[in-house]
Design a protein around this motif. Structure first.
Motif, mmCIF file in Angstrom:
data_model
loop_
_atom_site.group_PDB
_atom_site.id
_atom_site.type_symbol
_atom_site.label_atom_id
_atom_site.label_comp_id
_atom_site.label_asym_id
_atom_site.label_seq_id
_atom_site.Cartn_x
_atom_site.Cartn_y
_atom_site.Cartn_z
ATOM 1 N N ARG A 245 0.839 -1.202 0.000
ATOM 2 C CA ARG A 245 0.000 0.000 0.000
ATOM 3 C C ARG A 245 0.876 1.255 0.000
ATOM 4 N N ASP A 282 -10.116 3.838 -2.372
ATOM 5 C CA ASP A 282 -10.716 4.993 -1.695
ATOM 6 C C ASP A 282 -9.931 5.353 -0.438
ATOM 7 N N GLU A 283 -9.447 4.346 0.295
ATOM 8 C CA GLU A 283 -8.640 4.608 1.491
ATOM 9 C C GLU A 283 -7.331 5.306 1.122
ATOM 10 N N PHE A 287 -6.329 9.074 2.218
ATOM 11 C CA PHE A 287 -5.098 9.276 2.987
ATOM 12 C C PHE A 287 -4.265 10.411 2.389
ATOM 13 N N THR A 295 -7.272 8.002 7.740
ATOM 14 C CA THR A 295 -6.367 6.861 7.602
ATOM 15 C C THR A 295 -7.136 5.558 7.785
ATOM 16 N N ALA A 296 -6.429 4.457 7.686
ATOM 17 C CA ALA A 296 -7.062 3.141 7.811
ATOM 18 C C ALA A 296 -5.998 2.136 8.216
#
Length: 316
Positions: A245, A282-283, A287, A295-296
């Protein structure tokens, strides 16, 4: 495409219930020229559906024991009064690939690449003999024909595997449809329509990664190169852990990837992926746009990401 002539040979070998038959005998039985039969058998062998061996001056043909061929054999034997092989050959097999759930004709056309007019014709033929049912504009396979999805997917997967094995070793398929697939392998691939992707390609877009991971390739005839947006999607399909990521965040920022384009490309991979690619994209977008405020899980702290970005000369 798995053509009607391919299914004609396969269904004939099933009907005759012979373990092996020569090319010349098969030509006589089908009423085709030996040359034509030989070409069709060669194509089927390249797909992994049949196998051949030389016996004296004769070439003998037999079905392979792969699961989709065994499933097809059971279905054709039980419903020998129906021309199932004719119904599912060619574009029929592409449509069946996506009948794992109820879908509209428009959805089937978009996913299979078959024209909507042809989709309607094939579905009408399948409805007429009770293979397919329709409810509220959605088509579904009726019992006991739901196995046709497994047959279609198994036949295409076998075709893809045999194709990729010509150029690569240690294959691991990550994502595939009837005409595209993403895989990992233990070797370099140099062949038309096979495109390097995944972490090894990041350097081409200004984010050189030091990685010893396996090589990844995307086989497609729909495009001529891997774009940054495509690369983000492939990387997340390969692995969506925190490291990958972060790679994708760096690439998105370095290349200024258009968010709408990225979401559109993610949509292309969603239906055949176990990963919720839309949610992850989408995350990542949230971000970057919020500078880490939104955030995630599996995303870095903003200060940590700023440091990583600096190391890769990525401007935030």
């Amino acid at each position: 495409m798995v053509k009607k002539s391919h299914f004609r040979v396969v269904s004939h070998l099933i009907d005759e219930d012979e373990s092996e038959v020569s090319i010349s005998m098969l030509a006589d039985q089908l009423g085709w020229s030996p040359g034509h039969v030989s070409r069709i058998v060669s194509e089927l062998e390249a797909y992994g559906y049949v196998q051949t061996k030389q016996s004296g001056r004769q070439k003998l043909v037999s079905l392979t024991d792969i699961e989709p061929i065994e499933q097809l054999e059971g279905l054709l034997t039980e419903y020998s009064h129906m021309d199932l092989s004719g119904l599912i050959a060619g574009s029929g097999l592409q449509i069946l690939y996506y009948l794992d759930q109820g879908r509209t004709a428009t959805e089937l056309a978009e996913q299979s690449g078959v024209s909507q007019a042809t989709v309607y014709r094939r579905l009408d033929d399948l409805q007429r003999v009770g293979v397919v049912g329709k409810s509220r504009s959605r088509y579904r396979l009726n019992d006991p024909f739901t196995v046709l999805v497994s047959i279609a997917r198994g036949l295409f997967h076998q075709k893809h595997r045999h194709e990729a094995e010509k150029y690569a070793t240690g294959l691991n398929f990550i994502w595939e449809t009837h005409d595209e697939y993403l895989f990992a392998c233990g070797s370099d691939v140099s062949a038309d329509e096979f495109y390097l992707t995944g972490p090894a390609l990041f350097g081409e877009f200004g984010v050189p990664l030091l990685t010893r991971d396996r090589r990844h390739y995307f086989r497609t005839d729909r495009r001529s190169k891997i774009t940054p947006a495509e690369l983000v999607c492939h990387t997340l399909l390969i692995d969506d852990d925190s490291r990958y990521r972060t790679y994708c965040l760096l690439l998105m920022q370095k290349q200024g990837i258009d968010r709408t384009v990225l979401r559109e490309r993610a949509e292309h991979y969603v239906s055949e992926s176990a990963t919720d690619l839309r949610a992850i994209i989408d995350e990542l977008i949230g971000f970057l746009e919020s500078e880490g405020t939104v955030t995630a899980e599996q995303l870095p702290e903003w200060e940590e990401f700023k440091q990583t970005a600096s190391e890769y000369e990525v401007t935030l």
